[in-house]
Design a protein around this motif. Structure first.
Motif, PDB file in Angstrom:
ATOM      1  N   SER A  49       5.384 -17.315  85.105  1.00 57.67           N
ATOM      2  CA  SER A  49       6.668 -16.720  84.811  1.00 57.67           C
ATOM      3  C   SER A  49       6.737 -18.568  83.436  1.00 57.67           C
ATOM      4  CB  SER A  49       7.479 -16.885  84.927  1.00 57.67           C
ATOM      5  OG  SER A  49       9.222 -16.661  84.678  1.00 57.67           O
ATOM      6  N   VAL A  50       7.695 -17.892  82.119  1.00 58.40           N
ATOM      7  CA  VAL A  50       7.599 -19.607  80.872  1.00 58.40           C
ATOM      8  C   VAL A  50       8.783 -19.222  80.877  1.00 58.40           C
ATOM      9  CG1 VAL A  50       6.644 -20.127  78.655  1.00 58.40           C
ATOM     10  CG2 VAL A  50       5.049 -19.261  80.270  1.00 58.40           C
ATOM     11  N   HIS A  51       9.858 -21.211  80.899  1.00 54.86           N
ATOM     12  CA  HIS A  51      10.716 -20.739  80.804  1.00 54.86           C
ATOM     13  C   HIS A  51      11.411 -20.860  78.875  1.00 54.86           C
ATOM     14  CE1 HIS A  51      13.781 -21.165  83.861  1.00 54.86           C
ATOM     15  NE2 HIS A  51      12.379 -21.852  85.089  1.00 54.86           N
ATOM     16  N   PHE A  52      11.134 -19.875  78.520  1.00 55.14           N
ATOM     17  CA  PHE A  52      11.181 -19.443  76.679  1.00 55.14           C
ATOM     18  C   PHE A  52      11.870 -20.890  76.182  1.00 55.14           C
ATOM     19  CE2 PHE A  52      12.319 -17.385  72.710  1.00 55.14           C
ATOM     20  CZ  PHE A  52      11.270 -16.935  72.777  1.00 55.14           C
ATOM     21  N   ARG A  53      13.045 -21.755  77.105  1.00 54.63           N
ATOM     22  CA  ARG A  53      13.512 -23.096  76.611  1.00 54.63           C
ATOM     23  C   ARG A  53      12.581 -23.786  76.239  1.00 54.63           C
ATOM     24  NH1 ARG A  53      14.002 -26.453  80.955  1.00 54.63           N
ATOM     25  NH2 ARG A  53      14.552 -24.733  82.095  1.00 54.63           N
ATOM     26  N   LEU A  54      11.024 -23.866  76.464  1.00 52.86           N
ATOM     27  CA  LEU A  54       9.533 -24.517  76.646  1.00 52.86           C
ATOM     28  C   LEU A  54       9.630 -24.698  75.429  1.00 52.86           C
ATOM     29  CD1 LEU A  54       8.391 -24.664  79.918  1.00 52.86           C
ATOM     30  CD2 LEU A  54       9.324 -27.220  79.522  1.00 52.86           C
ATOM     31  N   PHE A  55       9.396 -23.369  74.750  1.00 49.95           N
ATOM     32  CA  PHE A  55       8.658 -23.117  73.415  1.00 49.95           C
ATOM     33  C   PHE A  55       9.539 -23.778  72.382  1.00 49.95           C
ATOM     34  CE2 PHE A  55       7.119 -19.607  75.441  1.00 49.95           C
ATOM     35  CZ  PHE A  55       5.533 -20.305  74.956  1.00 49.95           C
ATOM     36  N   SER A  56      11.317 -24.202  72.759  1.00 50.16           N
ATOM     37  CA  SER A  56      11.544 -24.876  71.960  1.00 50.16           C
ATOM     38  C   SER A  56      12.195 -26.471  71.393  1.00 50.16           C
ATOM     39  CB  SER A  56      13.363 -24.264  71.507  1.00 50.16           C
ATOM     40  OG  SER A  56      13.916 -24.802  72.808  1.00 50.16           O
ATOM     41  N   LYS A  57      10.973 -26.999  72.580  1.00 51.76           N
ATOM     42  CA  LYS A  57      10.886 -28.185  72.681  1.00 51.76           C
ATOM     43  C   LYS A  57       9.622 -28.272  71.057  1.00 51.76           C
ATOM     44  CE  LYS A  57      10.014 -29.617  77.047  1.00 51.76           C
ATOM     45  NZ  LYS A  57       9.861 -30.480  78.397  1.00 51.76           N
ATOM     46  N   LEU A  58       8.919 -27.398  70.743  1.00 53.56           N
ATOM     47  CA  LEU A  58       8.572 -27.861  69.256  1.00 53.56           C
ATOM     48  C   LEU A  58       8.935 -27.417  68.330  1.00 53.56           C
ATOM     49  CD1 LEU A  58       5.472 -25.262  71.056  1.00 53.56           C
ATOM     50  CD2 LEU A  58       5.828 -27.344  71.177  1.00 53.56           C
ATOM     51  N   GLN A  59       9.613 -28.033  67.452  1.00 56.42           N
ATOM     52  CA  GLN A  59      10.467 -27.877  66.739  1.00 56.42           C
ATOM     53  C   GLN A  59      10.255 -27.650  65.801  1.00 56.42           C
ATOM     54  OE1 GLN A  59      14.022 -28.994  66.482  1.00 56.42           O
ATOM     55  NE2 GLN A  59      13.893 -29.191  68.934  1.00 56.42           N
TER      56      GLN A  59
ATOM     57  N   ASN B  15      11.067 -16.010  80.876  1.00 56.04           N
ATOM     58  CA  ASN B  15      12.313 -16.093  81.579  1.00 56.04           C
ATOM     59  C   ASN B  15      13.527 -16.781  80.699  1.00 56.04           C
ATOM     60  OD1 ASN B  15      14.060 -16.723  83.008  1.00 56.04           O
ATOM     61  ND2 ASN B  15      12.982 -17.052  84.717  1.00 56.04           N
ATOM     62  N   PHE B  16      14.146 -15.577  80.113  1.00 56.14           N
ATOM     63  CA  PHE B  16      15.472 -16.038  79.007  1.00 56.14           C
ATOM     64  C   PHE B  16      16.246 -16.505  79.730  1.00 56.14           C
ATOM     65  CE2 PHE B  16      12.721 -13.028  77.047  1.00 56.14           C
ATOM     66  CZ  PHE B  16      12.653 -13.586  76.263  1.00 56.14           C
ATOM     67  N   LYS B  17      17.065 -17.589  79.368  1.00 53.46           N
ATOM     68  CA  LYS B  17      18.333 -18.044  80.279  1.00 53.46           C
ATOM     69  C   LYS B  17      19.550 -17.830  79.023  1.00 53.46           C
ATOM     70  CE  LYS B  17      18.636 -21.679  83.982  1.00 53.46           C
ATOM     71  NZ  LYS B  17      18.325 -23.013  83.953  1.00 53.46           N
ATOM     72  N   SER B  18      20.494 -16.856  79.770  1.00 53.37           N
ATOM     73  CA  SER B  18      21.796 -16.858  78.817  1.00 53.37           C
ATOM     74  C   SER B  18      21.995 -17.300  78.337  1.00 53.37           C
ATOM     75  CB  SER B  18      21.905 -15.080  79.401  1.00 53.37           C
ATOM     76  OG  SER B  18      22.681 -15.793  80.570  1.00 53.37           O
ATOM     77  N   ASN B  19      22.572 -18.119  78.956  1.00 51.75           N
ATOM     78  CA  ASN B  19      23.339 -19.509  78.186  1.00 51.75           C
ATOM     79  C   ASN B  19      23.209 -20.256  77.458  1.00 51.75           C
ATOM     80  OD1 ASN B  19      22.309 -20.494  80.283  1.00 51.75           O
ATOM     81  ND2 ASN B  19      24.497 -21.511  81.740  1.00 51.75           N
TER      82      ASN B  19
ATOM     83  N   SER C 197       3.975  -6.256  73.918  1.00 59.06           N
ATOM     84  CA  SER C 197       3.410  -6.088  74.932  1.00 59.06           C
ATOM     85  C   SER C 197       3.417  -7.241  76.253  1.00 59.06           C
ATOM     86  CB  SER C 197       1.725  -5.508  74.727  1.00 59.06           C
ATOM     87  OG  SER C 197       1.933  -4.852  74.056  1.00 59.06           O
ATOM     88  N   MET C 198       4.087  -7.612  76.748  1.00 62.48           N
ATOM     89  CA  MET C 198       4.624  -8.609  77.346  1.00 62.48           C
ATOM     90  C   MET C 198       5.849  -8.579  78.775  1.00 62.48           C
ATOM     91  SD  MET C 198       4.930 -12.163  75.132  1.00 62.48           S
ATOM     92  CE  MET C 198       5.157 -12.558  76.785  1.00 62.48           C
ATOM     93  N   ASP C 199       6.277  -6.643  78.669  1.00 62.16           N
ATOM     94  CA  ASP C 199       7.018  -6.200  79.218  1.00 62.16           C
ATOM     95  C   ASP C 199       8.328  -6.936  79.704  1.00 62.16           C
ATOM     96  OD1 ASP C 199       6.050  -4.114  81.049  1.00 62.16           O
ATOM     97  OD2 ASP C 199       5.342  -5.131  82.482  1.00 62.16           O
ATOM     98  N   LEU C 200       8.755  -7.921  78.310  1.00 63.63           N
ATOM     99  CA  LEU C 200      10.215  -8.000  78.032  1.00 63.63           C
ATOM    100  C   LEU C 200      11.346  -6.767  78.637  1.00 63.63           C
ATOM    101  CD1 LEU C 200      10.204  -9.750  74.596  1.00 63.63           C
ATOM    102  CD2 LEU C 200       9.701 -10.639  77.285  1.00 63.63           C
ATOM    103  N   THR C 201      12.304  -7.967  79.255  1.00 67.39           N
ATOM    104  CA  THR C 201      13.693  -6.700  79.676  1.00 67.39           C
ATOM    105  C   THR C 201      14.335  -7.053  79.141  1.00 67.39           C
ATOM    106  OG1 THR C 201      13.675  -8.207  81.132  1.00 67.39           O
ATOM    107  CG2 THR C 201      12.258  -6.052  81.904  1.00 67.39           C
ATOM    108  N   GLU C 202      14.413  -8.714  78.312  1.00 67.42           N
ATOM    109  CA  GLU C 202      15.606  -9.198  77.615  1.00 67.42           C
ATOM    110  C   GLU C 202      15.380  -9.526  75.996  1.00 67.42           C
ATOM    111  OE1 GLU C 202      18.181 -11.807  79.101  1.00 67.42           O
ATOM    112  OE2 GLU C 202      16.517 -12.729  81.068  1.00 67.42           O
ATOM    113  N   PHE C 203      16.177  -9.777  75.386  1.00 70.56           N
ATOM    114  CA  PHE C 203      16.037 -10.211  74.327  1.00 70.56           C
ATOM    115  C   PHE C 203      16.028 -11.377  73.959  1.00 70.56           C
ATOM    116  CE2 PHE C 203      17.021  -5.827  72.334  1.00 70.56           C
ATOM    117  CZ  PHE C 203      16.343  -6.075  70.903  1.00 70.56           C
ATOM    118  N   PRO C 204      14.627 -11.826  73.227  1.00 70.85           N
ATOM    119  CA  PRO C 204      15.087 -13.646  73.397  1.00 70.85           C
ATOM    120  C   PRO C 204      16.586 -14.085  72.350  1.00 70.85           C
ATOM    121  CG  PRO C 204      13.324 -13.003  71.966  1.00 70.85           C
ATOM    122  CD  PRO C 204      14.048 -11.443  72.455  1.00 70.85           C
TER     123      PRO C 204
END
Ligand SMILES: *[C@@H]1O[C@H](CO)[C@@H](O)[C@H](O)[C@H]1NC(C)=O
Ligand SMILES: *[C@@H]1O[C@H](CO)[C@@H](O)[C@H](O)[C@H]1NC(C)=O
Ligand SMILES: *[C@@H]1O[C@H](CO)[C@@H](O)[C@H](O)[C@H]1NC(C)=O
Ligand SMILES: *[C@@H]1O[C@H](CO)[C@@H](O)[C@H](O)[C@H]1NC(C)=O
Ligand SMILES: *[C@@H]1O[C@H](CO)[C@@H](O)[C@H](O)[C@H]1NC(C)=O
Ligand SMILES: *[C@@H]1O[C@H](CO)[C@@H](O)[C@H](O)[C@H]1NC(C)=O
Ligand SMILES: *[C@@H]1O[C@H](CO)[C@@H](O)[C@H](O)[C@H]1NC(C)=O
Ligand SMILES: *[C@@H]1O[C@H](CO)[C@@H](O)[C@H](O)[C@H]1NC(C)=O
Ligand SMILES: *[C@@H]1O[C@H](CO)[C@@H](O)[C@H](O)[C@H]1NC(C)=O
Ligand SMILES: *[C@@H]1O[C@H](CO)[C@@H](O)[C@H](O)[C@H]1NC(C)=O
Ligand SMILES: *[C@@H]1O[C@H](CO)[C@@H](O)[C@H](O)[C@H]1NC(C)=O
Ligand SMILES: *[C@@H]1O[C@H](CO)[C@@H](O)[C@H](O)[C@H]1NC(C)=O
Length: 748
Positions: free
Chosen positions: A483-493, A509-513, A528-535
């Motif tokens: 599981s990867v916190h999506f927030r990590l990608f946003s470091k890649l500005q 893993n999307f944190k809603s707040n 094809s990543m079994d996402l259950t919520e939108f980023p």
């Protein structure tokens, strides 16, 4: 003279085909020109020491903007020997015949200064010219003028006319000027056949005829044995046939470019052993046969480009003698066998392209010892086996492209710790294993990283998120998990392209707040990543153009963040999800041109004012659950109205207005019990508005909008009756075309 121009030193000068020349002086020489002083001390002005006449005027790169007319005081300077007005902007001025009056001129340079029109015949009066540069102007030669100039200017040594129009001139005339040392006629629309009379001009050292497509024909046999030619560029000339072995008579050649022609046959070995040849470009021809095995006799090459031909067989091992090589490009040929282990002594090699051949076996070990190598491309071959774990070279490598091979084993850690690497493409191989050692990624210069289509597994190493210069990250089609916190990608500005698709063990893993900031992201593939919520990307994705989220478990409503991207979104794939509703955010998206919503449970579909084109889908399925279909204002939808639309029995709103649909009136829609709104306005519908078959047709219709088509005939009485029964109906029929406006206080 100064006052007849405005000054703008920030003008860019466009030089076809490759670059802009920017004058870097940043000031105009004329700023030193003050009335009262001695003009001979002004910048750019040189006077005769005794007579005081102005003999040289150099106003190149002086930001002069305006016209030079025949009444210009320039033409009073009758003693000029040298005139340089290059890189100014004379605003499409015609070249005045008065230029022919500067009979003492030895140097005339008007390059890139926005002159235009015919070259005046008086130019041939300039019989003392040593150097003439009229390049990069829209000037046109008449053959007579050109011939007379060559006949009269008997001491002319340098002639640069790149991108002037010589379409009315034959190449045969070039052999007339025996004094020429440098002749550059790139992109001049010259025509005729090249002869060795030109190649053999007694003093000619530099001949550039590149990009004159109409020269064509074959390369001439070179019968002179005393040519002085050192530089010859005939690229892009439409030349055919084989390279004559007699080219070896051009014994002083150091640079030969025959790229982008239609040359065939094999490369004559006599060419490769020309004693001074250091630069040879034969790229993009139809050459076949083998590379002659002659490099033991000739090892002067600095650049050797044989790419994009049909050269076959194995590479000669004598390549090992080319110790001065800086660039070797053999890509896109038909080479087979192993890449020979010849690189040990090629320690100046900077660029090596071997991609797009049929090389097999392992990459030779001597290659990994090169320390000056900056770009290595061995992609799309059949190279196999693991990469070595330990290497001694590659300290200068910026590009490593090995995609599309059969390389296996684990990705060695050096691959991701090269200090200068900006592009790494290892996709489409058979690399396996847990990328544990990838946790030591330290190529912080990396901008582009493709690891897709391998068999990598395990967690995505967190160190990837410290690669702050990444613009493209493609980890798709592997077996990453965890599981990867999506927030990590946003470091890649500055990330522009993120592809994690086809890693079905990986979850995000999307944190809603959290508001994830992706200000540069253009393409996002999380299919094809079994996402259950939108980023969640609210408000921070102004450049997103491509979104692929298909084959996940997304449900409910598409979130509002799509609104933020509406001006850019080009492609959206949300197919194979569990979506049900609310598509109004796609309307008014002027750029959307690909949309896949298939295999969802959508009931409201509002796609008005996009740029969708093509025909409507011909089959709406039996269980079509659509209630609203709004495709108004796409302008380019064409073809027929599919009858299967009547399968959408819950349809309430059908708006196809402002398109190019060409069909008869869709009377078969009258069975739709709930259809309240039918808008067909501004299409190419024709024929009569079909009579109702039953008086219960269109039982719920309240809005009927069909104007601006090619319908003919009267409005059926049954309709008029219907409309009259409605409130606020306006009927407006004129000639055979019908305008029916029905206002029921509803917003259309
Ligand atoms: C000078 O030229 C540049 C580039 O063409 C242009 O953008 C600029 O507006 C010009 N400046 C003036 C003062 O005309
Ligand atoms: C360029 O020439 C046109 C007419 O050909 C004229 O209208 C325009 O003012 C000129 N521009 C300058 C900067 O002289
Ligand atoms: C020079 O000639 C041009 C075009 O004929 C004209 O517009 C301009 O006023 C003349 N300049 C002078 C100083 O006579
Ligand atoms: C003409 O002048 C430009 C600008 O100074 C220069 O780049 C070019 O080499 C000159 N041409 C010749 C033939 O000297
Ligand atoms: C050749 O140059 C001389 C000297 O400028 C000139 O008088 C003569 O007219 C020129 N001949 C041609 C054909 O232009
Ligand atoms: C130029 O070439 C033509 C034939 O292509 C020939 O007739 C003529 O004599 C040559 N002129 C010179 C000066 O070599
Ligand atoms: C080179 O030119 C001479 C004529 O000067 C000719 O006899 C010879 O065949 C040419 N060389 C080749 C390799 O064709
Ligand atoms: C080379 O191309 C010419 C036509 O341009 C053709 O006649 C000739 O047969 C070709 N030669 C080879 C070796 O392919
Ligand atoms: C790589 O080389 C270094 C020193 O040359 C050595 O210490 C190390 O064990 C080698 N690593 C591998 C995996 O061979
Ligand atoms: C890599 O591929 C070669 C055949 O090309 C095979 O012999 C070798 O076992 C493979 N190695 C691994 C680690 O899969
Ligand atoms: C990242 O890119 C910037 C701008 O191109 C460059 O100055 C910087 O050196 C790069 N960072 C690394 C670690 O290479
Ligand atoms: C993917 O990785 C899992 C373990 O994470 C493993 O069970 C599975 O076999 C792998 N699939 C493939 C196709 O390698």
């Amino acid at each position: 003279f100064k006052n007849s121009f405005t000054i703008n030193t920030s003008y860019d000068h466009y030089e076809y085909p490759y670059y802009y020349h920017k004058c870097d002086t940043g000031y105009s020489k004329t700023t030193t020109w003050e009335i009262g002083g001695d003009c001979c001390s002004w910048a750019g002005v040189t006077c005769h020491p005794i007579s005081g006449h102005v003999t040289q005027l150099d106003l190149s790169c002086s930001g002069l903007v305006g016209n030079i007319h025949s009444n210009s005081t320039l033409f009073h300077l009758s003693h000029l020997h040298s005139l340089n007005l290059a890189f100014n902007h004379f605003n499409h001025s015609h070249l005045s015949s008065l230029f022919g009056g500067f009979v003492s001129l030895t140097h005339l340079n008007l390059s890139s200064s926005d002159f235009e029109g015919d070259i005046p015949s008086q130019i041939s009066h300039l019989s003392k010219l040593v150097s003439l540069d009229l390049s990069y102007n829209m000037l046109k030669w008449k053959e007579d003028t050109w011939k007379r100039l060559l006949q009269n200017a008997t001491v002319l040594r340098v002639l640069l006319l790149d991108e002037t129009d010589m379409s009315s001139t034959s190449i045969r005339t070039l052999n007339m000027s025996s004094s020429l040392v440098t002749l550059s006629l790139r992109w001049t629309w010259l025509r005729g056949k090249l002869t060795d009379g030109i190649l053999c001009l007694p003093n000619l050292q530099h001949l550039d005829l590149a990009y004159n497509w109409d020269i064509q024909g074959q390369l001439p046999k070179v019968s002179c044995s005393t040519a002085s030619l050192g530089f010859l560029d005939l690229s892009g000339c439409g030349l055919q046939g084989s390279i004559p072995p007699s080219f070896s008579n051009l014994t002083l050649l150091t640079s030969l470019d025959l790229s982008s022609n239609h040359l065939n046959g094999s490369i004559p070995s006599s060419l490769l052993i020309l004693p001074r040849l250091t630069f040879l470009n034969l790229n993009n021809n139809q050459l076949s046969g083998q590379i002659p095995d002659v490099f033991h006799q000739s090892n002067n090459f600095h650049e050797l480009d044989l790419s994009n031909n049909k050269i076959e067989a194995e590479l000669p091992s004598t390549l090992s003698n080319l110790q001065h090589l800086i660039l070797l490009d053999l890509s896109h040929n038909k080479f087979i066998g192993q890449i020979p282990d010849v690189f040990a002594r090629l320690n100046k090699l900077n660029t090596l392209y071997l991609g797009g051949n049929n090389f097999g076996g392992q990459i030779p070990s001597s290659l990994f010892g090169l320390t000056q190598l900056s770009e290595l491309d061995c992609s799309n071959n059949k190279l196999e086996g693991p990469l070595p774990n330990n290497i001694t070279g590659f300290s200068s490598l910026t590009w490593l492209r090995l995609y599309g091979n059969l390389l296996n084993g684990t990705i060695p850690s050096w691959c991701l710790s090269l200090p200068s690497l900006t592009t790494l493409d290892l996709s489409g191989n058979q690399f396996t294993g847990l990328p544990v050692h990838l946790s030591t990624i330290s190529s912080y210069s990396l901008g582009i990283l493709y690891l897709s289509y391998n068999k990598l597994q395990g967690n995505i190493p967190e160190s990837i998120f410290s690669l702050v210069n990444l613009t493209l990250l493609d980890l798709s089609s592997n077996n990453f998990s965890g599981s990867v916190h999506f927030r990590l990608f946003s470091k890649l500005q500055i990330l522009e392209n993120l592809d994690l698709s086809q890693n079905d063990q990986l979850s995000l893993n999307f944190k809603s707040n959290v508001n994830y900031s992706f200000s540069s992201l253009r393409s996002l593939d999380l299919s094809s990543m079994d996402l259950t919520e939108f980023p969640k990307l609210s408000g921070k994705v102004p450049n997103l153009m491509f979104i692929y989220l298909s084959n996940n478990k997304l449900k409910g409503r598409v979130p509002n963040w799509l609104n933020e991207t509406r001006s850019w979104l080009h492609e959206l794939d949300l197919s194979h999800n569990l979506l049900t509703q609310s598509w109004d955010q796609f309307s008014w998206n002027q750029r959307l041109n690909y949309l896949d919503l298939s295999f969802n449970s959508i009931t409201v579909l509002d796609l008005q004012l996009n740029k969708l084109h093509g025909t409507l889908p011909s089959t709406f399925p039996k269980d079509c659950g659509l209630r609203t279909l709004d495709l108004n204002g796409n302008q380019l939808l064409e073809g027929f109205l599919p009858e299967s639309l009547s399968n959408c029995i819950d349809l309430e709103v059908l708006d196809l207005g402002n398109n190019q649909i060409k069909d008869v009136f869709p009377h078969w829609l009258q069975t739709l019990q709930y259809l309240e709104v039918l808008v067909l306005r501004a299409n190419k519908l024709y024929g009569p508005i079909a009579c109702l078959k039953t008086k219960h047709g269109f039982p719920s219709l309240v809005i009927f909008y069909v104007s601006s088509n090619n319908f003919s005939g009267p409005i059926p009485k049954a309709y008029i009756k219907k409309f009259e029964a409605m409130k606020n109906v306006v009927l407006d029929a004129y000639s055979q075309y019908m305008e029916v406006y029905i206002h029921l206080g509803l917003k259309l």
